[in-house]
Design an enzyme around this catalytic site. Structure first.
Site, short mmCIF file in Angstrom:
data_model
loop_
_atom_site.label_atom_id
_atom_site.label_comp_id
_atom_site.label_asym_id
_atom_site.label_seq_id
_atom_site.Cartn_x
_atom_site.Cartn_y
_atom_site.Cartn_z
N GLY A 12 28.02 49.51 24.69
CA GLY A 12 29.11 49.85 25.59
C GLY A 12 30.07 50.91 25.06
O GLY A 12 31.23 50.96 25.49
N ASN A 14 30.05 54.15 25.65
CA ASN A 14 30.45 55.03 26.77
C ASN A 14 31.43 54.31 27.69
O ASN A 14 32.39 54.91 28.18
CB ASN A 14 29.21 55.48 27.56
CG ASN A 14 28.52 56.66 26.91
OD1 ASN A 14 29.03 57.77 26.93
ND2 ASN A 14 27.36 56.42 26.33
N ARG A 91 18.24 48.51 33.27
CA ARG A 91 17.39 48.00 34.36
C ARG A 91 17.21 49.12 35.38
O ARG A 91 18.18 49.86 35.67
CB ARG A 91 18.03 46.80 35.09
CG ARG A 91 18.33 45.62 34.25
CD ARG A 91 17.16 45.06 33.49
NE ARG A 91 16.13 44.47 34.31
CZ ARG A 91 14.97 44.02 33.82
NH1 ARG A 91 14.73 44.11 32.53
NH2 ARG A 91 14.08 43.49 34.62
N LEU A 93 17.00 50.33 39.06
CA LEU A 93 17.54 49.83 40.33
C LEU A 93 16.61 50.25 41.47
O LEU A 93 16.06 51.36 41.47
CB LEU A 93 18.95 50.37 40.55
CG LEU A 93 19.98 49.88 39.52
CD1 LEU A 93 21.25 50.70 39.56
CD2 LEU A 93 20.28 48.39 39.72
N ASN A 107 25.03 58.00 36.49
CA ASN A 107 24.36 57.55 35.27
C ASN A 107 24.54 58.61 34.20
O ASN A 107 24.70 59.79 34.50
CB ASN A 107 22.87 57.36 35.54
CG ASN A 107 22.12 56.84 34.33
OD1 ASN A 107 22.61 55.94 33.63
ND2 ASN A 107 20.95 57.39 34.05
N HIS A 109 22.43 60.09 30.93
CA HIS A 109 21.09 60.08 30.33
C HIS A 109 21.13 60.97 29.09
O HIS A 109 21.63 62.09 29.14
CB HIS A 109 20.06 60.59 31.34
CG HIS A 109 18.67 60.56 30.79
ND1 HIS A 109 17.95 59.40 30.66
CD2 HIS A 109 17.87 61.55 30.31
CE1 HIS A 109 16.77 59.67 30.13
NE2 HIS A 109 16.69 60.97 29.91
N ASP A 145 15.92 58.90 36.56
CA ASP A 145 16.51 60.01 35.80
C ASP A 145 16.44 61.32 36.59
O ASP A 145 16.05 62.37 36.07
CB ASP A 145 15.84 60.16 34.43
CG ASP A 145 16.03 58.91 33.58
OD1 ASP A 145 17.08 58.26 33.73
OD2 ASP A 145 15.14 58.59 32.79
N GLU A 174 28.36 62.57 24.66
CA GLU A 174 28.38 61.68 25.83
C GLU A 174 29.80 61.17 26.06
O GLU A 174 30.27 61.05 27.19
CB GLU A 174 27.44 60.49 25.63
CG GLU A 174 25.97 60.86 25.59
CD GLU A 174 25.05 59.64 25.47
OE1 GLU A 174 25.32 58.62 26.11
OE2 GLU A 174 24.06 59.72 24.72
C1 GRF Z 1 23.58 56.14 25.63
O1 GRF Z 1 22.89 57.01 24.79
C2 GRF Z 1 23.27 56.44 27.07
O2 GRF Z 1 23.08 57.80 27.32
C3 GRF Z 1 21.96 55.71 27.25
O3 GRF Z 1 22.13 54.52 26.53
C4 GRF Z 1 23.07 54.71 25.48
C5 GRF Z 1 24.16 53.69 25.68
O4 GRF Z 1 25.06 53.65 24.63
N1 GRF Z 1 21.67 55.56 28.64
P1 GRF Z 1 26.41 52.81 24.79
O5 GRF Z 1 26.01 51.41 25.23
O6 GRF Z 1 27.27 53.50 25.78
O7 GRF Z 1 26.98 52.79 23.40
#
Ligand code: GRF
Length: 197
Positions: A12, A14, A91, A93, A107, A109, A145, A174
């Protein structure tokens, strides 16, 4: 102010960045729910520590995808969510769920889409021998994606990079890109954010 839900499966990081930026008033949104499909996901504790309501909907508790998504939908409706950010939500969707939220479902990616869809994106980038790599925030559509690109951040790939080095360099970006895109969307813009390092 947009009511934002963040869906996670793991650490988590992000999600934390999005919550921080909303709580500090840099994004005109309010984090009203952090939902995980994994019981005890570390991100849940981080959300609770920041006073964000959390929910766990374990996918294994449901006989099929429709049942699982029905349960998620109920929780989202109860929280009166306007916008969903997927952030490490592992997951897929269904087209039916995506159709309900299309235009309000984002999302992140870890690749420069349309390159390197799916899993192990950093390994894919190293194997392809690219000189730059990065991450993408996109609107979610039924195809995996895919969907409109709302922002991208670019990082260099160095000759000595391991998969972990590259993952760490991309994750740092990110954490800048996702808040920048969400901020623009919450202002009512249709963003095309470019972060070049
Ligand atoms: C990130 O690299 C995101 O792009 C990918 O999964 C990872 C999640 O990291 N979809 P976090 O849970 O936000 O630390």
């Amino acid at each position: 102010m947009k009511r934002v839900a963040i869906l996670i499966s793991g650490s988590g990081s992000n999600m934390v960045r999005l919550v921080e930026e909303m709580q500090d008033g840099r994004i005109d949104g309010r984090p009203v729910l952090v939902l995980s499909n994994v019981e005890g996901a570390p991100g849940l504790r981080k959300a609770e520590a920041r006073g964000v309501p959390t929910a766990t909907v374990p996918h294994a508790d449901y006989p099929d995808r429709a049942g699982f998504e029905g349960a998620i939908q109920t929780v989202l409706e109860r929280a009166e969510v306007d916008l969903i950010c997927l952030a490490g939500f592992m997951r897929i969707l269904s087209p039916e769920f995506v159709a309900k939220w299309e235009g309000r479902l984002l999302n992140i990616h870890p690749s420069l889409l349309p390159l390197f869809k799916g899993l192990h994106t950093h390994r894919q980038a190293l194997e392809a021998g690219v000189a730059v790599h990065g991450c993408t925030v996109h609107g979610v559509t039924a195809a995996l994606d895919d969907g409109p690109i709302l922002g991208q951040a670019v990082v260099p790939v160095k000759p000595e990079d391991t998969e972990a080095d590259l993952a760490a360099r991309v994750l740092k970006q990110e954490h800048k890109l996702y808040p920048a895109v969400l901020a623009a969307l919450c202002r009512g813009d249709m963003p095309k954010v470019a972060l070049l390092t």
